[in-house]
Each structure stands twice: as structure tokens, then as C-alpha cells.
Scaffold this active site. Structure first.
Site, mmCIF file in Angstrom:
data_model
loop_
_atom_site.group_PDB
_atom_site.id
_atom_site.type_symbol
_atom_site.label_atom_id
_atom_site.label_comp_id
_atom_site.label_asym_id
_atom_site.label_seq_id
_atom_site.Cartn_x
_atom_site.Cartn_y
_atom_site.Cartn_z
ATOM 1 N N SER A 191 30.460 -108.965 -27.506
ATOM 2 C CA SER A 191 29.160 -109.677 -27.454
ATOM 3 C C SER A 191 28.728 -110.416 -26.487
ATOM 4 O O SER A 191 27.863 -111.150 -26.789
ATOM 5 C CB SER A 191 29.004 -110.251 -29.003
ATOM 6 O OG SER A 191 29.479 -109.444 -29.841
ATOM 7 N N ARG A 192 29.336 -110.419 -25.412
ATOM 8 C CA ARG A 192 28.845 -111.273 -24.340
ATOM 9 C C ARG A 192 29.076 -112.867 -24.671
ATOM 10 O O ARG A 192 28.432 -113.621 -24.025
ATOM 11 C CB ARG A 192 27.576 -111.103 -23.706
ATOM 12 C CG ARG A 192 27.189 -109.393 -23.231
ATOM 13 C CD ARG A 192 28.044 -109.297 -22.038
ATOM 14 N NE ARG A 192 27.538 -108.008 -21.370
ATOM 15 C CZ ARG A 192 28.423 -106.781 -21.400
ATOM 16 N NH1 ARG A 192 29.506 -106.719 -22.183
ATOM 17 N NH2 ARG A 192 28.009 -105.775 -20.800
ATOM 18 N N LEU A 193 29.686 -113.141 -25.445
ATOM 19 C CA LEU A 193 30.160 -114.515 -26.052
ATOM 20 C C LEU A 193 31.227 -114.993 -25.167
ATOM 21 O O LEU A 193 32.634 -115.160 -25.880
ATOM 22 C CB LEU A 193 30.289 -114.646 -27.248
ATOM 23 C CG LEU A 193 28.816 -114.329 -28.263
ATOM 24 C CD1 LEU A 193 29.075 -114.662 -29.558
ATOM 25 C CD2 LEU A 193 27.781 -115.248 -27.796
#
Ligand SMILES: Cc1cc2nc3c(=O)[nH]c(=O)nc-3n(C[C@H](O)[C@H](O)[C@H](O)COP(=O)(O)O)c2cc1C
Length: 214
Positions: A191-193
Site C-alpha cells: 500500500s505504498r507504506l
């Protein structure tokens, strides 16, 4: 139908980076990740993007190969009269970036570059393949040339000139040693985290470690 550029993306999920497991010393962390990149057969695992800044304040980048991490310095070799060589002579601040796509990792290093002692450059030059030695001697790196023929002629001429003789390192070619003041280790996450941990060098010589938002 070809995929539009804006639709090219993937999830990153191969690893994680936590302050519990990361090394206290950023050099140890770097060497571990470089070893991983080599073991996992990343393409050109030692390739790094080197950013320098001109006297007018304009940045420029190019790829070079890391040739060693010694005495807490990152070493690479180049032509001192190249664009990067001239920029470093005027402004020694530099940034190095490694990207290891298979492992979904990148490392950024910021610091100051200085020329390596002649002995270090001589020792490395001596290990280079014969043709690379000739190339380093005859190429006025980053200068405009009339044609490829010009450089090929210079190469052949040098081969004949030096036939059978010891090939010495030219004065305008050698190493730069980069002393880091900041490292950032980045591991892609879902999630692009992503995980990002930076190390900043303190006045007392210790490194502080901080997590950054993705
Ligand atoms: C994978 C790769 C490795 C390279 N390694 C070096 C290197 O170790 N030293 C070097 O001077 N140029 C190397 N180059 C060429 C540089 O990217 C660049 O074209 C050259 O150094 C001139 O840069 P400048 O005009 O910005 O000084 C490499 C290029 C690639 C793509």
C-alpha cells in the site's frame, strides 16, 4: 494494447525494515544490503547514481560503479576532468543512490567527496583490464569529440605506443572517497507504506537513527 505508462505499477512486499533489527552502524547495514543484492543477483549491484552540483547550483547525475567501502568511505573511480570531476573540485558535496529492484530496496547516501591518495588510485588502476587502462588514458571524458572514429584512432595509437610497456595511471584519472553524513535505507512495503530509516551523523561522531514517513 500497450499499457499506459501511468498504469505501470506493482506492490512491494518482499521485506521490512525495523529499528529493532537494523544495525546501529549504517556502514554495517549498507554492507549487509549490498551482500544481499549480490547474492540475489541484482543487475549491476554496485551501480550507484552519483549527484553533483555545478558552480551555478545546477545538479547533475550519472551512474558509476562502487569499488569499495573502506575506512568508512565509499570509493569510486573516474576522470578528474570529467563533468563530475570538475563539479566536485568546485563543490565536494555529493549524493549517492543505490536501487536494488529485485529486493525492492534503495539506499541514499549524502556526504563530502575528496580525491583518493595517489597510491589508492594506482593500486586500483593496476587491477583494471588492459583495454580499460588504455581507455582511461585516451578518453577526454565528457568533452565533445568529432566522431567515434576519433576515439578509436586514439585508442589504437596508444596501444602501439605502449606495446609491451607498463601502463601507468594517467594523472587525470583516479578515485574519489565519499565520507557520509547521512544515510537513508528504504524498503518497499504494501500500500505504498514503505519503511524508511535515516541515520544522521552527530558532532560527537555517533549516528542517530530516525524513521521517516513513506
Ligand atoms: C552501469 C554503469 C557504470 C558506470 N561506471 C562508471 C564508473 O565507474 N566511472 C565512470 O567514470 N563512469 C562510469 N559510467 C559512465 C558514467 O555514467 C558517465 O557517463 C561518465 O562518467 C561521464 O559522466 P560526467 O560527464 O557526468 O562526468 C558508468 C555508466 C554505467 C551505465
Amino acid at each position: 494494447m500497450e499499457t499506459p505508462i501511468s498504469e505501470i505499477r506493482r506492490e512491494y512486499s518482499k521485506g521490512k525494515l525495523t529499528q529493532c533489527t537494523i544495525h546501529d552502524n549504517p556502514f554495517e547495514q549498507f554492507v549487509e544490503w549490498l551482500d544481499d543484492a549480490i547474492i540475489h543477483k541484482e543487475d549491476e549491484p554496485t551501480a550507484m547514481i552519483v549527484a553533483t552540483v555545478s558552480a551555478e547550483g545546477f545538479p547533475s547525475t550519472r551512474t558509476v560503479l562502487l569499488k569499495g567501502v573502506e575506512n568508512n568511505q565509499f570509493i569510486f573511480f573516474t576522470n578528474y576532468e570529467s563533468r563530475k570531476g570538475k563539479q566536485l573540485a568546485g563543490n565536494p558535496y555529493i549524493s549517492l543512490s543505490f536501487v536494488w529492484h529485485k529486493l525492492e530496496r534503495q539506499v541514499h547516501i549524502e556526504g563530502k567527496a575528496e580525491k583518493c591518495p595517489d597510491k589508492v588510485s594506482d593500486t586500483y588502476f593496476a587491477t583494471r583490464p588492459y583495454k580499460s587502462k588504455i581507455g582511461a588514458r585516451i578518453s577526454p571524458q565528457s568533452q565533445v569529440i568529432s566522431s567515434r572514429m576519433e576515439i578509436m584512432r586514439a585508442f589504437v595509437k596508444e596501444v602501439f605506443k605502449l606495446a609491451g610497456r607498463d601502463i601507468k595511471r594517467p594523472d587525470n584519472w583516479g578515485g574519489f572517497a565519499v565520507t557520509p553524513t547521512r544515510f537513508e535505507f528504504w524498503q518497499g512495503r504494501e500500500s505504498r507504506l514503505h519503511d524508511r530509516i535515516q541515520y544522521i551523523l552527530q558532532k560527537d561522531g555517533n549516528w542517530i537513527q530516525e524513521r521517516l514517513a513513506p
